[in-house]
Motif scaffolding. Sequence first.
Motif, mmCIF file in Angstrom:
data_model
loop_
_atom_site.group_PDB
_atom_site.id
_atom_site.type_symbol
_atom_site.label_atom_id
_atom_site.label_comp_id
_atom_site.label_asym_id
_atom_site.label_seq_id
_atom_site.Cartn_x
_atom_site.Cartn_y
_atom_site.Cartn_z
ATOM 1 N N SER A 104 0.808 -1.213 0.000
ATOM 2 C CA SER A 104 0.000 0.000 0.000
ATOM 3 C C SER A 104 0.846 1.269 0.000
ATOM 4 N N VAL A 105 1.808 1.357 0.898
ATOM 5 C CA VAL A 105 2.605 2.577 1.020
ATOM 6 C C VAL A 105 3.587 2.730 -0.136
ATOM 7 N N VAL A 106 4.283 1.654 -0.497
ATOM 8 C CA VAL A 106 5.284 1.730 -1.568
ATOM 9 C C VAL A 106 4.673 2.192 -2.898
ATOM 10 N N PRO A 107 3.534 1.623 -3.329
ATOM 11 C CA PRO A 107 2.928 2.128 -4.574
ATOM 12 C C PRO A 107 2.519 3.603 -4.505
ATOM 13 N N ILE A 108 2.056 4.071 -3.334
ATOM 14 C CA ILE A 108 1.700 5.482 -3.198
ATOM 15 C C ILE A 108 2.941 6.357 -3.325
ATOM 16 N N MET A 109 4.066 5.922 -2.754
ATOM 17 C CA MET A 109 5.316 6.658 -2.900
ATOM 18 C C MET A 109 5.742 6.716 -4.366
ATOM 19 N N ALA A 110 5.584 5.594 -5.070
ATOM 20 C CA ALA A 110 5.908 5.575 -6.498
ATOM 21 C C ALA A 110 4.997 6.528 -7.264
ATOM 22 N N LEU A 111 3.721 6.563 -6.885
ATOM 23 C CA LEU A 111 2.761 7.446 -7.555
ATOM 24 C C LEU A 111 3.149 8.911 -7.375
ATOM 25 N N ILE A 112 3.653 9.263 -6.213
ATOM 26 C CA ILE A 112 4.125 10.634 -5.974
ATOM 27 C C ILE A 112 5.272 10.960 -6.924
ATOM 28 N N TYR A 113 6.183 10.015 -7.096
ATOM 29 C CA TYR A 113 7.315 10.232 -8.005
ATOM 30 C C TYR A 113 6.831 10.370 -9.450
ATOM 31 N N PHE A 114 5.855 9.562 -9.849
ATOM 32 C CA PHE A 114 5.329 9.652 -11.213
ATOM 33 C C PHE A 114 4.713 11.027 -11.464
ATOM 34 N N TRP A 115 3.990 11.535 -10.482
ATOM 35 C CA TRP A 115 3.392 12.862 -10.626
ATOM 36 C C TRP A 115 4.471 13.933 -10.705
ATOM 37 N N HIS A 116 5.529 13.783 -9.932
ATOM 38 C CA HIS A 116 6.637 14.748 -10.000
ATOM 39 C C HIS A 116 7.244 14.744 -11.396
ATOM 40 N N SER A 117 7.440 13.554 -11.961
ATOM 41 C CA SER A 117 8.006 13.461 -13.314
ATOM 42 C C SER A 117 7.083 14.113 -14.330
ATOM 43 N N LEU A 118 5.779 13.904 -14.191
ATOM 44 C CA LEU A 118 4.813 14.475 -15.125
ATOM 45 C C LEU A 118 4.764 15.994 -15.009
ATOM 46 N N LEU A 119 4.714 16.504 -13.795
ATOM 47 C CA LEU A 119 4.556 17.941 -13.574
ATOM 48 C C LEU A 119 5.791 18.747 -13.954
ATOM 49 N N THR A 120 6.963 18.121 -13.935
ATOM 50 C CA THR A 120 8.203 18.837 -14.254
ATOM 51 C C THR A 120 8.656 18.624 -15.692
ATOM 52 N N ALA A 121 7.896 17.854 -16.473
ATOM 53 C CA ALA A 121 8.285 17.578 -17.859
ATOM 54 C C ALA A 121 7.877 18.727 -18.780
ATOM 55 N N ASN A 122 8.598 18.856 -19.891
ATOM 56 C CA ASN A 122 8.250 19.837 -20.921
ATOM 57 C C ASN A 122 7.196 19.255 -21.846
ATOM 58 N N VAL A 123 6.245 20.092 -22.248
ATOM 59 C CA VAL A 123 5.206 19.688 -23.190
ATOM 60 C C VAL A 123 5.317 20.586 -24.419
ATOM 61 N N MET A 124 5.423 19.961 -25.588
ATOM 62 C CA MET A 124 5.634 20.694 -26.834
ATOM 63 C C MET A 124 4.411 20.590 -27.737
#
Length: 205
Positions: A108-128
């Motif tokens: 339960s906790v580990v997947p939520i931590m991974a989900l936080i990282y995925f959102w960080h990657s998405l929010l900091t990515a460039n969109v063209m």
Amino acid sequence: MTQVQLSKVWFVVSAALLYYALNSWIVAQGGNEIFGTKLLVSQRVPAAMLAIPICCVLAIASSAVGGFFARRGGSQWHERIPVVGFEQIDTGSTEGRIYQGAMLALFSVVPIMALIYFWHSLLTANVMRNYGNKDLIGLWSLDWLWTGSVNDPARICTAFSKGATNPCEGSATILPGLEPGIFALLTLAALVIVILHWTAVFRRR
């Protein structure tokens, strides 16, 4: 379904969630998936973007089953967590409690931590923008709607090099504004179900 059957369903769904989340986490940091995992893309940011909805759906399923098990379980928190890997175990013993807590955290906790990282990657990515001018636009922008097409309106980039022939490297199609909005709703739903699951496990009776 019996508690034993619910335990097996919870384990299968939770193991799938953990396996996919960890593999996506590895790829999103530039590594290679293990055991030839399917449904993964090899580029970092697209892998993180794809992992968000899949992990959310699996987390909802896992926590829904876990919560149902907990509400039908015993009076102590360790009796409300499905037993994984053993036919019988004294969950009331010290080692049993540690084991049950570790299983809940792992699935339960580990997947939520991974989900936080995925959102960080998405929010900091460039969109063209993908209509010739190759300008950067915001992740939440709906400017693509005015083009009248949903066929590859924008690309989300693993790396962006302005002025290059192909400035958006390691890219994937994205619908700015729309897809992040859907992902946010899925994430919110997953967090609510996870909280309800944990509440059912740890509430006093």
